[in-house]
Design a protein around this motif. Sequence first.
Motif, PDB file in Angstrom:
ATOM      1  N   ARG A  94       2.667  -4.184   7.953  1.00  0.00           N
ATOM      2  CA  ARG A  94       3.204  -5.256   8.794  1.00  0.00           C
ATOM      3  C   ARG A  94       4.732  -5.267   8.874  1.00  0.00           C
ATOM      4  O   ARG A  94       5.304  -6.089   9.585  1.00  0.00           O
ATOM      5  CB  ARG A  94       2.738  -6.611   8.262  1.00  0.00           C
ATOM      6  N   PHE A  95       5.388  -4.366   8.177  1.00  0.00           N
ATOM      7  CA  PHE A  95       6.851  -4.420   8.093  1.00  0.00           C
ATOM      8  C   PHE A  95       7.531  -4.469   9.458  1.00  0.00           C
ATOM      9  O   PHE A  95       8.433  -5.270   9.690  1.00  0.00           O
ATOM     10  CB  PHE A  95       7.392  -3.240   7.288  1.00  0.00           C
ATOM     11  N   GLU A  96       7.121  -3.619  10.382  1.00  0.00           N
ATOM     12  CA  GLU A  96       7.775  -3.588  11.696  1.00  0.00           C
ATOM     13  C   GLU A  96       7.638  -4.924  12.412  1.00  0.00           C
ATOM     14  O   GLU A  96       8.586  -5.402  13.051  1.00  0.00           O
ATOM     15  CB  GLU A  96       7.187  -2.461  12.558  1.00  0.00           C
ATOM     16  N   SER A  97       6.476  -5.560  12.287  1.00  0.00           N
ATOM     17  CA  SER A  97       6.287  -6.848  12.961  1.00  0.00           C
ATOM     18  C   SER A  97       7.126  -7.945  12.307  1.00  0.00           C
ATOM     19  O   SER A  97       7.493  -8.930  12.962  1.00  0.00           O
ATOM     20  CB  SER A  97       4.808  -7.253  12.961  1.00  0.00           C
ATOM     21  N   PHE A  98       7.458  -7.777  11.035  1.00  0.00           N
ATOM     22  CA  PHE A  98       8.275  -8.774  10.345  1.00  0.00           C
ATOM     23  C   PHE A  98       9.691  -8.833  10.907  1.00  0.00           C
ATOM     24  O   PHE A  98      10.400  -9.820  10.706  1.00  0.00           O
ATOM     25  CB  PHE A  98       8.337  -8.479   8.842  1.00  0.00           C
TER      26      PHE A  98
END
Length: 240
Positions: A59-63
């Motif tokens: 989920r890092f990119e969406s964070f």
Amino acid sequence: MTSSHSNVSMRVMPREMRLMSERIFSLSSLPKGFFLTVGDFPMYSQKLGLGGFALFEERFESFKSADPARISITSEDGNRLKLDAAGEHAWFVLPAVIDLLGELTARFGSAELTAVNVADAEELATAASFGGRTGLTITVSGNVLNAAPATVTGDVRKDDPLLWALLEDGVLVEADLWWRIYHLAKQALATDSVVSRRHAGPMIINEDGTIIGRKDNDDETDVSFLASRLSEREKEGAGS
């Protein structure tokens, strides 16, 4: 370190997990004061067998586009409240959820909160482990959370048994995953250089070798190494 077939796991302790999480969250769009409140969620999630650090990586990119300010209360009826997360991740919804449950419980003696439009809503289950430290007994059923008062004893083993288990035994994380998390967290660090090393830790070492801040060296800073590098630069400057 343990091995299970071809998978190798590392036992990681809270200090390292908190450090990596804080650095990675600092790379997101979260306000600086906010990302410090969510640093334990990946660690608790990992210990509970939920998404954990694999979900963190995924989920890092969406964070990077996270915006907790979009979370809003849509209805309130006595001790019952409905929260619209506006698609925000459960980890970023949980601070508001726990605060609201605490307020409602203080006012009415118990609380029920329904959270909708939550990304990875199953992660709301971590709230049950966080309740004790804030004086709440929290139960979670899907996206509905109920709370009742609980006595805070000041004993971590009683107030937050999961944290105590983490402090004693850490948690197993797949080695390959952990090293990816480690390298992701390194993106938050300044490029390694003589200058960056002189400003690391609780003190600053000036170019002339003088020190600003602590001088007890209990953080293992090798001042002599930095001073020698500075001397080399001075010699290079004199020879040019």
